[in-house]
Design a protein around this motif. Structure first.
Motif: not given
Length: 133
Positions: A17-31
């Motif tokens: 349910q996340s936007t592409p921008g939110e998914l990118t943010l999740m990836l940065y947080n995961g990194c």
């Protein structure tokens, strides 16, 4: 797919349910999380923890590289930075060098914070109110 674990269901919904921008943010947080774990692996002499998490961070950085829109002028610079970060992590992995992980962490944190600001600005433009992330 049936998910019995409520936490897994929450995670699945967060992604779908996340936007592409939110998914990118999740990836940065995961990194950032993986870099912290890699650092912990070096500090505790846990080679498997270090190696696994460095590889996870590198995979996220590689994903960022392949998804760059190279028709944009900034993309070439970003690709070079991501490549630099991946190479730093290779050196950190080989030499058990926490300082190189911290260097990549600082860059990733800066990218993440910038990306978060972009999302907030876009939400303000779209909804007229500051969006909290």
């Amino acid at each position: 797919m049936v998910v019995n674990n409520p936490y897994q269901a929450y995670q699945q919904n967060s992604v779908t349910q996340s936007t592409p921008g939110e998914l990118t943010l999740m990836l940065y947080n995961g990194c950032l999380k993986f870099l912290n774990q890699a650092k912990k692996g070096i500090e505790t002499n846990n080679i498997e923890l270090k190696n696994t998490n460095i590889q996870k961070a590198q995979n996220i950085l590689r994903e960022f590289m392949v998804t760059l829109d190279m028709s944009q002028s900034v993309s070439e610079s970003m690709a070079s930075l991501y490549e630099f970060m991946i190479n730093r992590l290779i050196e950190a992995n080989i030499n058990n060098d926490i300082s190189k992980i911290e260097e990549v962490y600082a860059l990733t944190l800066e990218f993440r914070d910038t990306w978060k600001q972009v999302i907030q600005i876009n939400r303000q433009k779209q909804y007229g109110t500051p969006g909290e992330i």
